[in-house]
Motif scaffolding. Sequence first.
Motif, PDB file in Angstrom:
ATOM      1  N   ASP A   1       0.819  -1.143   0.092  1.00  0.00           N
ATOM      2  CA  ASP A   1      -0.003   0.092   0.077  1.00  0.00           C
ATOM      3  C   ASP A   1       0.835   1.110   0.049  1.00  0.00           C
ATOM      4  OD1 ASP A   1      -2.463  -1.305   0.000  1.00  0.00           O
ATOM      5  OD2 ASP A   1      -2.773  -1.050   2.100  1.00  0.00           O
ATOM      6  N   HIS A   2       1.857   1.262   0.840  1.00  0.00           N
ATOM      7  CA  HIS A   2       2.756   2.447   1.055  1.00  0.00           C
ATOM      8  C   HIS A   2       3.168   3.052  -0.451  1.00  0.00           C
ATOM      9  CE1 HIS A   2       5.179   5.459   2.998  1.00  0.00           C
ATOM     10  NE2 HIS A   2       6.106   5.003   2.406  1.00  0.00           N
ATOM     11  N   PHE A   3       3.988   1.783  -1.111  1.00  0.00           N
ATOM     12  CA  PHE A   3       4.677   2.025  -2.141  1.00  0.00           C
ATOM     13  C   PHE A   3       3.863   2.176  -3.609  1.00  0.00           C
ATOM     14  CE2 PHE A   3       7.996   0.971   0.811  1.00  0.00           C
ATOM     15  CZ  PHE A   3       9.097   2.089   0.586  1.00  0.00           C
ATOM     16  N   GLY A   4       2.552   1.365  -3.577  1.00  0.00           N
ATOM     17  CA  GLY A   4       1.861   1.328  -4.433  1.00  0.00           C
ATOM     18  C   GLY A   4       2.228   0.281  -5.391  1.00  0.00           C
ATOM     19  N   TRP A   5       2.886  -0.766  -4.924  1.00  0.00           N
ATOM     20  CA  TRP A   5       3.333  -1.861  -5.780  1.00  0.00           C
ATOM     21  C   TRP A   5       2.304  -2.726  -6.377  1.00  0.00           C
ATOM     22  CZ3 TRP A   5       7.015  -3.758  -1.244  1.00  0.00           C
ATOM     23  CH2 TRP A   5       8.239  -3.058  -1.326  1.00  0.00           C
TER      24      TRP A   5
ATOM     25  N   ARG B   1      -1.887   4.010  -3.650  1.00  0.00           N
ATOM     26  CA  ARG B   1      -0.816   4.418  -2.572  1.00  0.00           C
ATOM     27  C   ARG B   1      -1.591   4.809  -1.364  1.00  0.00           C
ATOM     28  NH1 ARG B   1       4.560   7.019  -4.419  1.00  0.00           N
ATOM     29  NH2 ARG B   1       4.981   6.513  -2.119  1.00  0.00           N
ATOM     30  N   LYS B   2      -1.356   4.223  -0.350  1.00  0.00           N
ATOM     31  CA  LYS B   2      -1.709   4.651   1.105  1.00  0.00           C
ATOM     32  C   LYS B   2      -0.633   4.535   1.636  1.00  0.00           C
ATOM     33  CE  LYS B   2      -5.496   3.891   4.187  1.00  0.00           C
ATOM     34  NZ  LYS B   2      -6.868   4.185   3.937  1.00  0.00           N
ATOM     35  N   ARG B   3      -0.282   5.793   2.263  1.00  0.00           N
ATOM     36  CA  ARG B   3       0.986   6.080   3.181  1.00  0.00           C
ATOM     37  C   ARG B   3       0.740   5.341   4.452  1.00  0.00           C
ATOM     38  NH1 ARG B   3       5.169   7.855   0.515  1.00  0.00           N
ATOM     39  NH2 ARG B   3       4.644   9.667  -1.037  1.00  0.00           N
ATOM     40  N   VAL B   4       1.840   4.947   5.018  1.00  0.00           N
ATOM     41  CA  VAL B   4       2.012   4.110   6.172  1.00  0.00           C
ATOM     42  C   VAL B   4       1.874   5.340   7.244  1.00  0.00           C
ATOM     43  CG1 VAL B   4       3.217   2.945   7.849  1.00  0.00           C
ATOM     44  CG2 VAL B   4       3.477   2.344   5.720  1.00  0.00           C
ATOM     45  N   ASN B   5       0.839   5.309   8.125  1.00  0.00           N
ATOM     46  CA  ASN B   5       0.899   6.210   9.300  1.00  0.00           C
ATOM     47  C   ASN B   5       1.085   5.755  10.633  1.00  0.00           C
ATOM     48  OD1 ASN B   5      -1.420   5.057   9.840  1.00  0.00           O
ATOM     49  ND2 ASN B   5      -2.819   6.574   8.982  1.00  0.00           N
ATOM     50  N   GLY B   6       0.885   6.273  11.665  1.00  0.00           N
ATOM     51  CA  GLY B   6       0.931   5.626  13.183  1.00  0.00           C
ATOM     52  C   GLY B   6      -0.086   4.550  13.320  1.00  0.00           C
ATOM     53  N   GLU B   7      -1.157   4.633  12.924  1.00  0.00           N
ATOM     54  CA  GLU B   7      -2.125   3.695  13.325  1.00  0.00           C
ATOM     55  C   GLU B   7      -1.804   2.362  12.650  1.00  0.00           C
ATOM     56  OE1 GLU B   7      -5.508   5.744  11.969  1.00  0.00           O
ATOM     57  OE2 GLU B   7      -5.945   6.458  13.813  1.00  0.00           O
ATOM     58  N   ARG B   8      -1.220   2.499  11.386  1.00  0.00           N
ATOM     59  CA  ARG B   8      -0.811   1.275  10.505  1.00  0.00           C
ATOM     60  C   ARG B   8       0.119   0.452  11.516  1.00  0.00           C
ATOM     61  NH1 ARG B   8      -2.191   0.617   4.658  1.00  0.00           N
ATOM     62  NH2 ARG B   8      -4.240   1.328   4.717  1.00  0.00           N
TER      63      ARG B   8
END
Length: 164
Positions: free
Chosen positions: A131-135, A140-147
């Motif tokens: 998700d973070h890198f959109g592979w 793309r869904k950036r890694v945040n603190g909750e993840r």
Amino acid sequence: MQVSSLNEAGPVTAAQPRSFLRWLLLPVVILAGMGLSVEAGLLGPLGSQVGHLWATLSIFGVGSAILFLLLLLSGRQQGPALNELPRWQLIGGFLGPIYVVVLTLATPHIGIAMTMVAILSGQVGKSVLIDHFGWFGASRKRVNGERWLALALIVVALVLIARG
């Protein structure tokens, strides 16, 4: 741009039906995950009785037969031929049997709960990166603190189950 309309509760945005679908699919996905635990419970003893590779082949054989029947009953399918797809998209055909062989090998030794939580930690960890890198064409869904916290809690669950 968001499409909106009016209902009795006020404006309805295009994001709301998508959110509803997300919550509707969640129990279906949870049930599918429960099915994987049942599969792991079945594969361990089957692998001990007939061998791990034969157990894997039998599971894929039954699954392939069911999919073949569903394809016959569902009518003509739209889409490109297999030879038109990028080769990397077919990697799942290689990864699926590895996953099932690992289930048949691990489950009798470490138990279903430990096997499934270990698999879950690997799935979530890799999914966060995808998700973070959109592979693989994922949005793309950036890694945040909750993840990061969710991943850490899964690892904590893995340690607690391993100790229990």
